[in-house]
Design a protein around this motif. Sequence first.
Motif, PDB file in Angstrom:
ATOM      1  N   ASN A 113      24.680  32.273  40.419  1.00 18.98           N
ATOM      2  CA  ASN A 113      25.082  34.095  40.186  1.00 18.98           C
ATOM      3  C   ASN A 113      27.023  33.829  39.365  1.00 18.98           C
ATOM      4  OD1 ASN A 113      22.755  34.731  39.585  1.00 18.98           O
ATOM      5  ND2 ASN A 113      22.745  35.727  41.451  1.00 18.98           N
ATOM      6  N   LEU A 170      30.453  34.847  39.162  1.00 17.99           N
ATOM      7  CA  LEU A 170      31.132  35.951  40.433  1.00 17.99           C
ATOM      8  C   LEU A 170      32.757  36.728  39.926  1.00 17.99           C
ATOM      9  CD1 LEU A 170      30.286  33.722  43.334  1.00 17.99           C
ATOM     10  CD2 LEU A 170      29.215  35.617  42.414  1.00 17.99           C
ATOM     11  N   VAL A 177      33.976  37.539  47.367  1.00 18.47           N
ATOM     12  CA  VAL A 177      33.325  37.789  46.486  1.00 18.47           C
ATOM     13  C   VAL A 177      33.715  39.691  46.173  1.00 18.47           C
ATOM     14  CG1 VAL A 177      30.986  37.918  45.418  1.00 18.47           C
ATOM     15  CG2 VAL A 177      32.167  35.487  46.341  1.00 18.47           C
ATOM     16  N   ASP A 188      29.191  40.141  42.222  1.00 18.58           N
ATOM     17  CA  ASP A 188      28.619  39.477  41.941  1.00 18.58           C
ATOM     18  C   ASP A 188      27.226  39.253  40.094  1.00 18.58           C
ATOM     19  OD1 ASP A 188      25.803  37.693  41.746  1.00 18.58           O
ATOM     20  OD2 ASP A 188      25.635  37.677  43.448  1.00 18.58           O
ATOM     21  N   CYS A 189      27.533  38.842  39.699  1.00 17.24           N
ATOM     22  CA  CYS A 189      27.304  39.131  38.523  1.00 17.24           C
ATOM     23  C   CYS A 189      26.012  39.214  38.230  1.00 17.24           C
ATOM     24  CB  CYS A 189      28.146  38.100  36.899  1.00 17.24           C
ATOM     25  SG  CYS A 189      29.921  38.278  37.016  1.00 17.24           S
TER      26      CYS A 189
END
Length: 333
Positions: A233, A235, A251, A254-255
Amino acid sequence: MATSRRDLLKLGSLATASLMLSPKSVAAWTPSARYPDPRIIAVDDGFRRYMLSSAKVEQIATGNRWAEGPVWFGDMRMLLWSDIPNNAIMRWNEVTGETDVFRHPANYANGHARDWQGRLISCEHDTRRITRTEFDGTIRVLADSFDGKPLNSPNDIVVKSDGSVWFTDPPFGIAGFYEGHQATPQLPQNVYRLDPESRKLEAVLGDVKGPNGLCFSPEEKTLYVVESRATPNRLILAWDVVNNALQNKRVHIDCGNGTADGIACDIDGNLWCGWGTGTEELDGVRVFNPQGKHIGTIQLPERCANLCFGGEQRNRLFMASSTSIYSLFENTQ
């Protein structure tokens, strides 16, 4: 200085008579007939304080091929943005509502910012450089190489309060002939800091996969960078900023199945993110609180690439979204 800035705006359109981009609507758009606008969604109650019950999403310009890099000029009451494939910088006048071409050709410019003297700072794909537009209209090169090698294709940019210029340098603009001209990268995908006094260019980050949008928290103690080629994913990463050095990588967001692009912080430290994948349920803007919690969504009919705050009170969000520019008044700055 004000007079020279007006002259600069006139200079911006002198060479554009042969380029007429269509002002007509390309994306299907029907503004909400109701207040509050159902496109503005409080995912968490913490977002409600930023919502204005009688403000709705407006489409203020359209007809672009790929709109990017909006920047607000408060003294001129105008918004500039890049239409990268059309090799143009566009201009919207807040007073008249008119859109015209500010600069063409524009070296396939992408991201923009203003320095603390009010000058336009631009990322250029085709010339692979960072430039500054002086008040008399001349263009000065700030950076075009590192360690004797040409930059990749500067993408997004921000100016810190000490005058230093920070920008991302992925190879997206030299990957083909749509947003520049194809070339072979000679440098890693770095994030750079340009010192305002020494003009020394420093690679502050070299371990980001596809560095894209970036911004500082309001007190400039945190730098956020979108890692747009992270897997599985995308970030949004964060670092502590200590004497212009970056520490404690983490992070922040997290998309998931979404795609973050350009980002901006408001005065409360909330992160406003251009979002989408070309699907209706994801396209628009997502808002995260300083802890990284998703609190709000602005639904748009197009993927949002980048955004900025502007307007007379800095409370108007401008969203560069594929073919169009949208705006929304918010209860923040």
